[in-house]
Design a protein around this motif. Sequence first.
Motif, PDB file in Angstrom:
ATOM      1  N   PRO A   1      43.026 -18.313   4.420  1.00  0.00           N
ATOM      2  CA  PRO A   1      43.983 -18.713   5.049  1.00  0.00           C
ATOM      3  C   PRO A   1      44.942 -17.818   5.822  1.00  0.00           C
ATOM      4  CG  PRO A   1      44.214 -19.370   2.554  1.00  0.00           C
ATOM      5  CD  PRO A   1      43.094 -18.680   2.789  1.00  0.00           C
TER       6      PRO A   1
ATOM      7  N   ASN B   1      47.487 -22.037   2.075  1.00  0.00           N
ATOM      8  CA  ASN B   1      47.096 -23.429   2.667  1.00  0.00           C
ATOM      9  C   ASN B   1      48.123 -24.302   3.242  1.00  0.00           C
ATOM     10  OD1 ASN B   1      43.974 -23.121   2.884  1.00  0.00           O
ATOM     11  ND2 ASN B   1      44.251 -22.692   0.865  1.00  0.00           N
TER      12      ASN B   1
ATOM     13  N   THR C   1      49.561 -22.642   6.165  1.00  0.00           N
ATOM     14  CA  THR C   1      48.696 -23.079   7.099  1.00  0.00           C
ATOM     15  C   THR C   1      48.806 -24.337   7.843  1.00  0.00           C
ATOM     16  OG1 THR C   1      47.105 -21.294   6.426  1.00  0.00           O
ATOM     17  CG2 THR C   1      46.258 -22.833   8.082  1.00  0.00           C
TER      18      THR C   1
ATOM     19  N   SER D   1      40.548 -23.871   5.800  1.00  0.00           N
ATOM     20  CA  SER D   1      41.238 -24.207   4.877  1.00  0.00           C
ATOM     21  C   SER D   1      40.560 -25.075   3.571  1.00  0.00           C
ATOM     22  CB  SER D   1      42.344 -25.158   5.314  1.00  0.00           C
ATOM     23  OG  SER D   1      43.548 -24.391   6.105  1.00  0.00           O
TER      24      SER D   1
END
Length: 104
Positions: free
Chosen positions: A20, A91, A94, A39
Amino acid sequence: MIGLLNLGSLVLGVIAWILPVVNLMRYKNHGNRNWVFLSIMSISACAISLCFQILYGYHLVKIEDWSALMDTTGAAAFAAIILLTVTIILNAITLIAYRDKTSK
């Protein structure tokens, strides 16, 4: 051979955090279309890392090494919580970053 489960767990945990971060570092790059793949790989690495820890605990139960199990269970549980929490947070960041970029 069983000792490699701990090493594999550590390596996969680091990979789960690095992917990530790489995604976020490549955010400015307009050609980064594989952020979803990275991811998913990050979450998968986290899951496999946790499975390795469960398998190592199972091995200790199977060989009836109760003192090693009692010594390591608390630290392994704490490390699993930290690994999972940080992986989910990275994540999620992200996802939030790329959500705005892909909707345009």
